[in-house]
Write a protein that holds these residues in place. Structure first.
Motif, PDB file in Angstrom:
ATOM      1  N   THR A  59       4.294   3.836   2.407  1.00  0.00           N
ATOM      2  CA  THR A  59       3.211   4.624   2.986  1.00  0.00           C
ATOM      3  C   THR A  59       2.190   3.683   3.609  1.00  0.00           C
ATOM      4  OG1 THR A  59       1.832   4.566   0.988  1.00  0.00           O
ATOM      5  CG2 THR A  59       3.465   6.364   1.166  1.00  0.00           C
ATOM      6  N   LEU A  60       1.297   4.242   4.392  1.00  0.00           N
ATOM      7  CA  LEU A  60       0.234   3.439   4.994  1.00  0.00           C
ATOM      8  C   LEU A  60      -0.564   2.720   3.915  1.00  0.00           C
ATOM      9  CD1 LEU A  60      -1.439   2.540   7.434  1.00  0.00           C
ATOM     10  CD2 LEU A  60      -2.756   4.656   7.203  1.00  0.00           C
ATOM     11  N   GLU A  61      -0.914   3.422   2.857  1.00  0.00           N
ATOM     12  CA  GLU A  61      -1.686   2.816   1.770  1.00  0.00           C
ATOM     13  C   GLU A  61      -0.921   1.669   1.112  1.00  0.00           C
ATOM     14  OE1 GLU A  61      -1.109   6.190   2.055  1.00  0.00           O
ATOM     15  OE2 GLU A  61      -3.091   6.650   2.888  1.00  0.00           O
ATOM     16  N   GLU A  62       0.374   1.858   0.918  1.00  0.00           N
ATOM     17  CA  GLU A  62       1.196   0.801   0.322  1.00  0.00           C
ATOM     18  C   GLU A  62       1.289  -0.410   1.244  1.00  0.00           C
ATOM     19  OE1 GLU A  62       4.346   3.390  -2.388  1.00  0.00           O
ATOM     20  OE2 GLU A  62       4.650   3.275  -0.213  1.00  0.00           O
ATOM     21  N   ARG A  63       1.440  -0.170   2.546  1.00  0.00           N
ATOM     22  CA  ARG A  63       1.518  -1.281   3.502  1.00  0.00           C
ATOM     23  C   ARG A  63       0.209  -2.061   3.538  1.00  0.00           C
ATOM     24  NH1 ARG A  63       3.762   2.836   6.572  1.00  0.00           N
ATOM     25  NH2 ARG A  63       2.141   2.724   8.148  1.00  0.00           N
ATOM     26  N   VAL A  64      -0.909  -1.343   3.503  1.00  0.00           N
ATOM     27  CA  VAL A  64      -2.218  -2.010   3.487  1.00  0.00           C
ATOM     28  C   VAL A  64      -2.350  -2.862   2.229  1.00  0.00           C
ATOM     29  CG1 VAL A  64      -4.712  -1.618   3.293  1.00  0.00           C
ATOM     30  CG2 VAL A  64      -3.374  -0.356   4.981  1.00  0.00           C
ATOM     31  N   ALA A  65      -1.971  -2.314   1.083  1.00  0.00           N
ATOM     32  CA  ALA A  65      -2.063  -3.058  -0.175  1.00  0.00           C
ATOM     33  C   ALA A  65      -1.177  -4.304  -0.150  1.00  0.00           C
ATOM     34  CB  ALA A  65      -1.679  -2.156  -1.353  1.00  0.00           C
ATOM     35  N   LEU A  66       0.041  -4.176   0.380  1.00  0.00           N
ATOM     36  CA  LEU A  66       0.923  -5.340   0.480  1.00  0.00           C
ATOM     37  C   LEU A  66       0.330  -6.400   1.402  1.00  0.00           C
ATOM     38  CD1 LEU A  66       4.429  -3.615   0.658  1.00  0.00           C
ATOM     39  CD2 LEU A  66       3.620  -5.173  -1.133  1.00  0.00           C
ATOM     40  N   CYS A  67      -0.176  -5.973   2.545  1.00  0.00           N
ATOM     41  CA  CYS A  67      -0.798  -6.926   3.483  1.00  0.00           C
ATOM     42  C   CYS A  67      -1.991  -7.613   2.839  1.00  0.00           C
ATOM     43  CB  CYS A  67      -1.232  -6.221   4.767  1.00  0.00           C
ATOM     44  SG  CYS A  67       0.132  -5.757   5.833  1.00  0.00           S
ATOM     45  N   ALA A  68      -2.816  -6.844   2.127  1.00  0.00           N
ATOM     46  CA  ALA A  68      -3.983  -7.423   1.458  1.00  0.00           C
ATOM     47  C   ALA A  68      -3.543  -8.434   0.396  1.00  0.00           C
ATOM     48  CB  ALA A  68      -4.844  -6.324   0.847  1.00  0.00           C
ATOM     49  N   ASP A  69      -2.480  -8.119  -0.346  1.00  0.00           N
ATOM     50  CA  ASP A  69      -1.959  -9.051  -1.354  1.00  0.00           C
ATOM     51  C   ASP A  69      -1.485 -10.350  -0.704  1.00  0.00           C
ATOM     52  OD1 ASP A  69      -2.408  -7.284  -3.421  1.00  0.00           O
ATOM     53  OD2 ASP A  69      -0.291  -6.748  -3.695  1.00  0.00           O
ATOM     54  N   VAL A  70      -0.745 -10.215   0.372  1.00  0.00           N
ATOM     55  CA  VAL A  70      -0.124 -11.371   1.025  1.00  0.00           C
ATOM     56  C   VAL A  70      -1.151 -12.207   1.805  1.00  0.00           C
ATOM     57  CG1 VAL A  70       1.535 -12.043   2.811  1.00  0.00           C
ATOM     58  CG2 VAL A  70       2.162 -10.310   1.134  1.00  0.00           C
ATOM     59  N   LEU A  71      -2.109 -11.549   2.427  1.00  0.00           N
ATOM     60  CA  LEU A  71      -3.055 -12.241   3.311  1.00  0.00           C
ATOM     61  C   LEU A  71      -4.441 -12.415   2.710  1.00  0.00           C
ATOM     62  CD1 LEU A  71      -2.056 -10.325   6.552  1.00  0.00           C
ATOM     63  CD2 LEU A  71      -1.324 -12.619   5.863  1.00  0.00           C
ATOM     64  N   GLY A  72      -4.654 -11.918   1.495  1.00  0.00           N
ATOM     65  CA  GLY A  72      -5.973 -11.926   0.881  1.00  0.00           C
ATOM     66  C   GLY A  72      -6.614 -13.290   0.727  1.00  0.00           C
ATOM     67  N   HIS A  73      -5.823 -14.332   0.693  1.00  0.00           N
ATOM     68  CA  HIS A  73      -6.371 -15.685   0.532  1.00  0.00           C
ATOM     69  C   HIS A  73      -6.954 -16.238   1.833  1.00  0.00           C
ATOM     70  CE1 HIS A  73      -2.415 -16.427   2.238  1.00  0.00           C
ATOM     71  NE2 HIS A  73      -2.846 -17.636   2.575  1.00  0.00           N
ATOM     72  N   LEU A  74      -6.742 -15.559   2.950  1.00  0.00           N
ATOM     73  CA  LEU A  74      -7.239 -16.026   4.240  1.00  0.00           C
ATOM     74  C   LEU A  74      -8.634 -15.439   4.490  1.00  0.00           C
ATOM     75  CD1 LEU A  74      -3.959 -15.508   6.292  1.00  0.00           C
ATOM     76  CD2 LEU A  74      -4.851 -17.670   5.386  1.00  0.00           C
ATOM     77  N   PRO A  75      -9.657 -16.291   4.536  1.00  0.00           N
ATOM     78  CA  PRO A  75     -11.021 -15.777   4.650  1.00  0.00           C
ATOM     79  C   PRO A  75     -11.333 -15.094   5.983  1.00  0.00           C
ATOM     80  CG  PRO A  75     -11.012 -18.161   4.856  1.00  0.00           C
ATOM     81  CD  PRO A  75      -9.611 -17.744   4.486  1.00  0.00           C
ATOM     82  N   ASN A  76     -10.562 -15.383   7.007  1.00  0.00           N
ATOM     83  CA  ASN A  76     -10.846 -14.813   8.334  1.00  0.00           C
ATOM     84  C   ASN A  76      -9.918 -13.649   8.686  1.00  0.00           C
ATOM     85  OD1 ASN A  76      -8.607 -16.449   8.530  1.00  0.00           O
ATOM     86  ND2 ASN A  76      -9.095 -17.196  10.562  1.00  0.00           N
ATOM     87  N   VAL A  77      -9.272 -13.069   7.673  1.00  0.00           N
ATOM     88  CA  VAL A  77      -8.375 -11.932   7.903  1.00  0.00           C
ATOM     89  C   VAL A  77      -8.876 -10.734   7.115  1.00  0.00           C
ATOM     90  CG1 VAL A  77      -6.027 -11.044   7.560  1.00  0.00           C
ATOM     91  CG2 VAL A  77      -6.366 -13.396   8.334  1.00  0.00           C
ATOM     92  N   GLU A  78      -8.956  -9.605   7.805  1.00  0.00           N
ATOM     93  CA  GLU A  78      -9.340  -8.351   7.173  1.00  0.00           C
ATOM     94  C   GLU A  78      -8.224  -7.341   7.450  1.00  0.00           C
ATOM     95  OE1 GLU A  78     -12.865  -4.983   7.587  1.00  0.00           O
ATOM     96  OE2 GLU A  78     -13.020  -6.864   8.704  1.00  0.00           O
ATOM     97  N   VAL A  79      -7.747  -6.679   6.420  1.00  0.00           N
ATOM     98  CA  VAL A  79      -6.695  -5.674   6.567  1.00  0.00           C
ATOM     99  C   VAL A  79      -7.373  -4.310   6.614  1.00  0.00           C
ATOM    100  CG1 VAL A  79      -4.624  -4.668   5.549  1.00  0.00           C
ATOM    101  CG2 VAL A  79      -5.058  -7.127   5.305  1.00  0.00           C
ATOM    102  N   ARG A  80      -7.194  -3.607   7.742  1.00  0.00           N
ATOM    103  CA  ARG A  80      -7.819  -2.297   7.917  1.00  0.00           C
ATOM    104  C   ARG A  80      -6.791  -1.315   8.464  1.00  0.00           C
ATOM    105  NH1 ARG A  80     -13.227  -2.841  11.248  1.00  0.00           N
ATOM    106  NH2 ARG A  80     -13.163  -0.609  10.856  1.00  0.00           N
ATOM    107  N   PRO A  81      -6.600  -0.207   7.771  1.00  0.00           N
ATOM    108  CA  PRO A  81      -5.651   0.800   8.261  1.00  0.00           C
ATOM    109  C   PRO A  81      -6.289   1.678   9.330  1.00  0.00           C
ATOM    110  CG  PRO A  81      -6.637   1.550   6.234  1.00  0.00           C
ATOM    111  CD  PRO A  81      -7.180   0.165   6.482  1.00  0.00           C
TER     112      PRO A  81
END
Length: 125
Positions: free
Chosen positions: A11-33
């Motif tokens: 789902t969109l929510e699951e994809r956002v959560a996965l992206c946030a998990d994978v990219l969360g360590h990058l300070p210049n990346v924001e995951v927004r659905p």
């Protein structure tokens, strides 16, 4: 928001959560659905550039049409195309999804967190 021709595994929510998990360590990346037109989302964010990936020449025509439409919808916002390294050019979400659904090993193609989520989802199917 996926195109009508695509069928996401998550789902969109699951994809956002996965992206946030994978990219969360990058300070210049924001995951927004978003589930609206990309042009509307770009305006909402105040973005000036849309980055799109091109795997093959066959992607170009469709991506060029999208870029041209977006230029009409949000003048002043440019679309930039990125191409992958040759060893990744053949990888697509559709192929990864198919290999995973058939029990194949996709660890070379996705982040370990995504691999675990795929394994869990395919086990329930």
């Amino acid at each position: 928001y996926p195109s009508a021709s695509k069928r996401p595994v998550f789902t969109l929510e699951e994809r956002v959560a996965l992206c946030a998990d994978v990219l969360g360590h990058l300070p210049n990346v924001e995951v927004r659905p978003f589930e609206s037109l990309l042009a509307d989302f770009v305006n909402e964010c105040g973005a000036q550039i849309i980055l799109r990936g091109l795997r093959a020449v066959s992607d170009f025509e469709h991506e060029f049409q999208l870029a041209s439409m977006n230029r009409q919808l949000v003048p002043g916002v440019e679309t930039m195309f990125l191409t992958p390294a040759e060893q990744y050019a053949y990888i697509s979400s559709s192929l990864v999804r198919e290999v995973a659904a058939l029990g194949g090993d996709v660890t070379r193609f996705v982040h370990p967190r995504v691999q675990r989520a795929l394994d869990e989802r395919m086990a329930r199917s």
